[in-house]
Motif scaffolding. Structure first.
Motif, short mmCIF file in Angstrom:
data_model
loop_
_atom_site.label_atom_id
_atom_site.label_comp_id
_atom_site.label_asym_id
_atom_site.label_seq_id
_atom_site.Cartn_x
_atom_site.Cartn_y
_atom_site.Cartn_z
N VAL A 1 -4.50 5.31 14.34
CA VAL A 1 -5.21 4.53 15.35
C VAL A 1 -4.33 4.50 16.98
O VAL A 1 -4.89 4.97 18.04
CB VAL A 1 -5.11 3.00 15.25
CG1 VAL A 1 -5.57 2.18 16.28
CG2 VAL A 1 -6.20 2.91 14.09
N ARG B 1 -12.99 3.85 20.49
CA ARG B 1 -13.28 3.00 19.32
C ARG B 1 -14.15 1.71 19.79
O ARG B 1 -15.27 1.68 19.95
CB ARG B 1 -11.88 2.45 18.53
CG ARG B 1 -11.00 3.71 18.21
CD ARG B 1 -11.70 4.27 16.94
NE ARG B 1 -11.09 5.21 16.30
CZ ARG B 1 -10.04 5.04 15.27
NH1 ARG B 1 -9.86 3.51 14.79
NH2 ARG B 1 -9.37 5.80 14.88
N THR C 1 -10.49 -2.95 18.29
CA THR C 1 -9.66 -2.09 17.82
C THR C 1 -8.47 -1.87 18.82
O THR C 1 -7.14 -2.06 18.44
CB THR C 1 -10.24 -0.82 17.72
OG1 THR C 1 -11.20 -0.98 16.88
CG2 THR C 1 -8.99 0.21 17.03
#
Length: 205
Positions: free
Chosen positions: A94, A161, A165
């Motif tokens: 991420v 995203r 997030t």
């Protein structure tokens, strides 16, 4: 509201768990993360009194020890524990994967050169006098770089995203020192004991 908070917490737990299980197999890496966590926590306290010194500690000790663990000690072969390749882990990361970290750490390493070329940093500073003032100006640059790197990735995650997030990742990064301290406080002791056992095994062999 309660449902959103629980969703936030669950996503945070997931990001933390993925980070731990994918990128912290090595005891050396875990131990360096403990050193990093202690240094970051010190910088968190110091930043309110001396931001430049806090940034020098955060980047010069905490970030270098943290990233050294990832770059030099964490295995990059097939992850049999999680049944995935290093490439897969890099793709789904991420935040800053190793490729992005190379860019970020490159900016960090090269940024003092800007002050050597232009000691005023395009009019931001008075020209430094002596090494101590130069170092403090570098520290302030690094403080802005750290904050900018955090905000940039959070906003980027908003678009690639979703907003949750990005916000969760930002919260994770800011609280990682507390979490890493808790997770890896025993790792240095385990590393020492493993070294002793290895020496005993070598002698016995």
């Amino acid at each position: 509201m309660g449902q959103k908070i629980e969703s936030f917490r669950e996503t945070l737990r997931e990001q933390r768990w993925d980070d731990h299980r994918y990128y912290h197999h090595s005891l050396i890496n875990q131990s360096l993360h403990f050193v990093s966590a202690v240094t970051f926590l010190t910088a968190y306290v110091l930043v309110w009194k001396d931001p430049a010194l806090a940034a020098l500690l955060a980047w010069g000790v905490a970030m270098t020890s943290r990233q050294a663990g990832h770059f030099f000690f964490e295995p990059r072969d097939y992850d049999y524990v999680n049944d995935c390749t290093h490439e897969h882990k890099e793709e789904i990361k991420v935040g800053y994967n190793l490729a992005r970290k190379v860019v970020l750490m490159g900016l960090w390493a090269l940024s003092p050169l800007v002050l050597l070329i232009d000691p005023t940093l395009f009019g931001v500073f008075e020209p430094h006098v002596g090494f101590e003032e130069f170092a403090r100006h570098v520290g302030l640059m690094w403080l802005v770089l750290g904050a900018g790197g955090l905000v940039f990735r959070v906003v980027q995650l908003f678009f690639i995203r979703d907003i949750e997030t990005g916000l969760v990742w930002g919260a994770k990064i800011l609280t990682d020192p507390f979490n890493d301290f808790r997770l890896y406080c025993r790792s240095p002791g385990k590393l020492v004991r493993a070294g002793i056992e290895n020496r005993r095994s070598a002698k016995a062999g």
